[in-house]
Design a protein around this motif. Structure first.
Motif, PDB file in Angstrom:
ATOM      1  N   CYS A   1      -2.543   0.991 -20.658  1.00 14.69           N
ATOM      2  CA  CYS A   1      -1.828   1.418 -19.461  1.00 14.69           C
ATOM      3  C   CYS A   1      -1.944   0.305 -18.418  1.00 14.69           C
ATOM      4  N   LYS A   2      -1.222   0.441 -17.324  1.00 15.34           N
ATOM      5  CA  LYS A   2      -1.221  -0.581 -16.291  1.00 15.34           C
ATOM      6  C   LYS A   2      -2.623  -0.848 -15.736  1.00 15.34           C
ATOM      7  N   LYS A   3      -3.393   0.200 -15.496  1.00 17.55           N
ATOM      8  CA  LYS A   3      -4.723   0.046 -14.905  1.00 17.55           C
ATOM      9  C   LYS A   3      -5.658  -0.718 -15.838  1.00 17.55           C
ATOM     10  N   LYS A   4      -5.639  -0.375 -17.123  1.00 11.01           N
ATOM     11  CA  LYS A   4      -6.505  -1.062 -18.086  1.00 11.01           C
ATOM     12  C   LYS A   4      -6.083  -2.522 -18.249  1.00 11.01           C
ATOM     13  N   TYR A   5      -4.786  -2.756 -18.270  1.00  3.84           N
ATOM     14  CA  TYR A   5      -4.252  -4.115 -18.397  1.00  3.84           C
ATOM     15  C   TYR A   5      -4.720  -4.965 -17.215  1.00  3.84           C
ATOM     16  N   TYR A   6      -4.552  -4.438 -16.005  1.00  2.00           N
ATOM     17  CA  TYR A   6      -4.946  -5.156 -14.791  1.00  2.00           C
ATOM     18  C   TYR A   6      -6.453  -5.414 -14.781  1.00  2.00           C
ATOM     19  N   THR A   7      -7.226  -4.402 -15.152  1.00  2.00           N
ATOM     20  CA  THR A   7      -8.690  -4.537 -15.188  1.00  2.00           C
ATOM     21  C   THR A   7      -9.118  -5.603 -16.182  1.00  2.00           C
ATOM     22  N   LEU A   8      -8.474  -5.637 -17.334  1.00  2.00           N
ATOM     23  CA  LEU A   8      -8.783  -6.641 -18.347  1.00  2.00           C
ATOM     24  C   LEU A   8      -8.551  -8.047 -17.800  1.00  2.00           C
ATOM     25  N   LEU A   9      -7.431  -8.251 -17.125  1.00  2.20           N
ATOM     26  CA  LEU A   9      -7.125  -9.562 -16.568  1.00  2.20           C
ATOM     27  C   LEU A   9      -8.164  -9.989 -15.540  1.00  2.20           C
TER      28      LEU A   9
ATOM     29  N   TYR B   1       1.945  -9.285 -18.182  1.00  2.00           N
ATOM     30  CA  TYR B   1       1.699  -8.333 -17.088  1.00  2.00           C
ATOM     31  C   TYR B   1       2.776  -8.462 -16.013  1.00  2.00           C
ATOM     32  N   ILE B   2       3.143  -9.706 -15.698  1.00  2.00           N
ATOM     33  CA  ILE B   2       4.192  -9.921 -14.701  1.00  2.00           C
ATOM     34  C   ILE B   2       5.492  -9.257 -15.150  1.00  2.00           C
ATOM     35  N   ARG B   3       5.834  -9.413 -16.427  1.00  2.00           N
ATOM     36  CA  ARG B   3       7.099  -8.859 -16.953  1.00  2.00           C
ATOM     37  C   ARG B   3       7.077  -7.340 -16.974  1.00  2.00           C
ATOM     38  N   LEU B   4       5.967  -6.756 -17.405  1.00  2.00           N
ATOM     39  CA  LEU B   4       5.919  -5.307 -17.594  1.00  2.00           C
ATOM     40  C   LEU B   4       5.649  -4.538 -16.307  1.00  2.00           C
ATOM     41  N   TRP B   5       4.857  -5.139 -15.409  1.00  2.00           N
ATOM     42  CA  TRP B   5       4.411  -4.380 -14.250  1.00  2.00           C
ATOM     43  C   TRP B   5       4.705  -5.032 -12.902  1.00  2.00           C
ATOM     44  N   LEU B   6       4.385  -6.298 -12.758  1.00  2.00           N
ATOM     45  CA  LEU B   6       4.437  -6.913 -11.426  1.00  2.00           C
ATOM     46  C   LEU B   6       5.846  -6.963 -10.845  1.00  2.00           C
ATOM     47  N   ILE B   7       6.820  -7.378 -11.636  1.00  2.00           N
ATOM     48  CA  ILE B   7       8.179  -7.520 -11.096  1.00  2.00           C
ATOM     49  C   ILE B   7       8.833  -6.165 -10.823  1.00  2.00           C
ATOM     50  N   ASN B   8       8.229  -5.097 -11.337  1.00  2.00           N
ATOM     51  CA  ASN B   8       8.777  -3.749 -11.132  1.00  2.00           C
ATOM     52  C   ASN B   8       8.026  -2.972 -10.059  1.00  2.00           C
ATOM     53  N   ASP B   9       7.052  -3.624  -9.425  1.00  2.00           N
ATOM     54  CA  ASP B   9       6.248  -2.965  -8.397  1.00  2.00           C
ATOM     55  C   ASP B   9       6.895  -3.199  -7.031  1.00  2.00           C
ATOM     56  N   ASP B  10       7.664  -2.233  -6.563  1.00  2.00           N
ATOM     57  CA  ASP B  10       8.387  -2.380  -5.296  1.00  2.00           C
ATOM     58  C   ASP B  10       7.444  -2.476  -4.100  1.00  2.00           C
ATOM     59  N   ASN B  11       6.292  -1.810  -4.186  1.00  3.57           N
ATOM     60  CA  ASN B  11       5.332  -1.869  -3.079  1.00  3.57           C
ATOM     61  C   ASN B  11       4.798  -3.290  -2.891  1.00  3.57           C
ATOM     62  N   LEU B  12       4.463  -3.946  -4.005  1.00  4.81           N
ATOM     63  CA  LEU B  12       3.969  -5.312  -3.919  1.00  4.81           C
ATOM     64  C   LEU B  12       5.064  -6.270  -3.450  1.00  4.81           C
ATOM     65  N   LYS B  13       6.286  -6.029  -3.895  1.00  5.47           N
ATOM     66  CA  LYS B  13       7.396  -6.879  -3.486  1.00  5.47           C
ATOM     67  C   LYS B  13       7.538  -6.913  -1.971  1.00  5.47           C
ATOM     68  N   SER B  14       7.335  -5.770  -1.342  1.00  8.35           N
ATOM     69  CA  SER B  14       7.473  -5.694   0.106  1.00  8.35           C
ATOM     70  C   SER B  14       6.276  -6.292   0.846  1.00  8.35           C
ATOM     71  N   LEU B  15       5.135  -6.376   0.165  1.00 12.05           N
ATOM     72  CA  LEU B  15       3.919  -6.879   0.796  1.00 12.05           C
ATOM     73  C   LEU B  15       3.716  -8.376   0.611  1.00 12.05           C
ATOM     74  N   LEU B  16       4.121  -8.905  -0.543  1.00 12.52           N
ATOM     75  CA  LEU B  16       3.798 -10.286  -0.895  1.00 12.52           C
ATOM     76  C   LEU B  16       4.978 -11.220  -0.642  1.00 12.52           C
ATOM     77  N   ASN B  17       4.668 -12.323   0.039  1.00  9.47           N
ATOM     78  CA  ASN B  17       5.629 -13.404   0.200  1.00  9.47           C
ATOM     79  C   ASN B  17       5.130 -14.553  -0.669  1.00  9.47           C
ATOM     80  N   TRP B  18       5.726 -14.714  -1.838  1.00  9.74           N
ATOM     81  CA  TRP B  18       5.197 -15.667  -2.811  1.00  9.74           C
ATOM     82  C   TRP B  18       5.322 -17.107  -2.354  1.00  9.74           C
ATOM     83  N   ARG B  19       6.288 -17.420  -1.519  1.00  7.90           N
ATOM     84  CA  ARG B  19       6.408 -18.787  -1.004  1.00  7.90           C
ATOM     85  C   ARG B  19       5.218 -19.146  -0.129  1.00  7.90           C
ATOM     86  N   ILE B  20       4.852 -18.221   0.741  1.00  4.40           N
ATOM     87  CA  ILE B  20       3.693 -18.446   1.610  1.00  4.40           C
ATOM     88  C   ILE B  20       2.420 -18.521   0.783  1.00  4.40           C
ATOM     89  N   ILE B  21       2.302 -17.649  -0.214  1.00  8.17           N
ATOM     90  CA  ILE B  21       1.126 -17.644  -1.088  1.00  8.17           C
ATOM     91  C   ILE B  21       1.015 -18.977  -1.826  1.00  8.17           C
TER      92      ILE B  21
END
Length: 306
Positions: free
Chosen positions: A147-155, A192-212
């Motif tokens: 699941c997403k939580k286990k995947y993230y924890t593993l990373l 992980y980026i393909r399955l979860w990160l790009i589909n996380d609308d909450n993170l999209k609104s919080l993270l500015n990848w250019r600044i990061i």
């Protein structure tokens, strides 16, 4: 056939440029002036050390891109065969030409390594990538079992054990640098980026990848500069030889930001860009061939700077 996003292809081109610059500094400049001491240290050496780190960033980005796409599509056996065939072709043709024109002398070692380049790790990246490619179907099964939580924890666990703990002297029993587990880890990140990160609308609104991305690069350079200044001030060359001490952390995080900045751009198609990108693999095989490497970086480079 689905057209390739030229934004991603531009990223591939950027990565091969970073790899070439890394080899210019690592195989050329830094190997020529080695060992690095307080007396011979300069801003050119510092810049070469920083640029050398971007080779690892590029390598990790290549694998992350593979993970991003292959986690959904699986492996393309035709592509794997073409990759292996191209590796053999370049190794054979370079060896034959160099022998024919007397650039190198015959040796059993060079002959065998050129004959079966992947088996003997003649090009470490290609050998490691080939092994990774074979394992992709099984890695994907493992990925989809979580699941997403286990995947993230593993990373997070892998990142801490592989990259953070060694900074504090811990032994993680993982080889430094060029190793399969690093490729698997970057593949997992891409997945992980393909399955979860790009589909996380909450993170999209919080993270500015250019600044990061800019922040990470500035922080990496600043930390390296700080270590260099400590070495110069204390006159201890050990600091100057390890200015990229924190590099292993950044060469994992920066590829993520670099990819996300690219991915979030509006996708487009450009035939010229995509054709240029398709030559990336051949460029790598040519410029970092072990036979040509000495000629390019230690031969002509000495003439240029000497």
């Amino acid at each position: 056939m689905k057209e390739r996003n030229s934004a991603i292809e531009i990223l591939r081109l950027l990565c091969i440029i970073m790899v070439i610059l890394c080899h210019y500094c690592g195989h050329g400049v830094l190997s020529i002036i080695s060992p690095i001491e307080v007396d011979n240290y300069s801003w050119q050496i510092f810049l070469s050390q920083i640029i050398s780190s971007f080779g690892s960033i590029a390598n990790n980005t290549f694998i992350l891109i593979t993970g991003f796409f292959a986690v959904k599509s699986g492996i393309n056996y035709k592509k794997l065969i073409e990759l292996i065939a191209e590796t053999f072709f370049y190794a054979w043709i370079i060896y034959f030409i160099c022998m024919q024109f007397g650039i190198i002398s015959f040796s059993v070692h060079d002959f065998i390594c050129s004959l079966i380049p992947i088996w003997f790790g003649y090009n470490w990246f290609i050998s490691c990538y080939t092994i990774l490619y074979i394992f992709i179907p099984y890695i994907n099964i493992f990925i989809y079992s979580m699941c997403k939580k286990k995947y993230y924890t593993l990373l997070i666990i892998l990142f801490l054990i592989r990259y953070v703990c060694p900074l504090f002297g811990a032994e993680n029993y993982m080889n430094e640098g060029h190793c399969l587990e690093q490729f698997i880890f970057m593949y997992l990140i891409g997945g992980y980026i393909r399955l979860w990160l790009i589909n996380d609308d909450n993170l999209k609104s919080l993270l500015n990848w250019r600044i990061i991305l800019v922040t990470l690069i500035v922080l990496m350079v600043s930390l390296s500069l700080g270590i260099a200044l400590i070495g110069i001030k204390t006159e201890h060359s050990i600091f100057l030889q390890n200015v990229t001490f924190f590099g292993p952390i950044f060469v994992v995080i920066i590829p993520i930001a670099l990819f996300m900045v690219t991915y979030e751009n509006h996708p487009f198609y450009n035939n010229i860009i995509n054709r240029l990108s398709s030559s990336v693999f051949g460029i790598y095989l040519l410029h970092d061939n072990p036979i040509l490497r000495n000629i390019i970086w230690e031969g002509y480079l000495l003439i240029l700077i000497g």
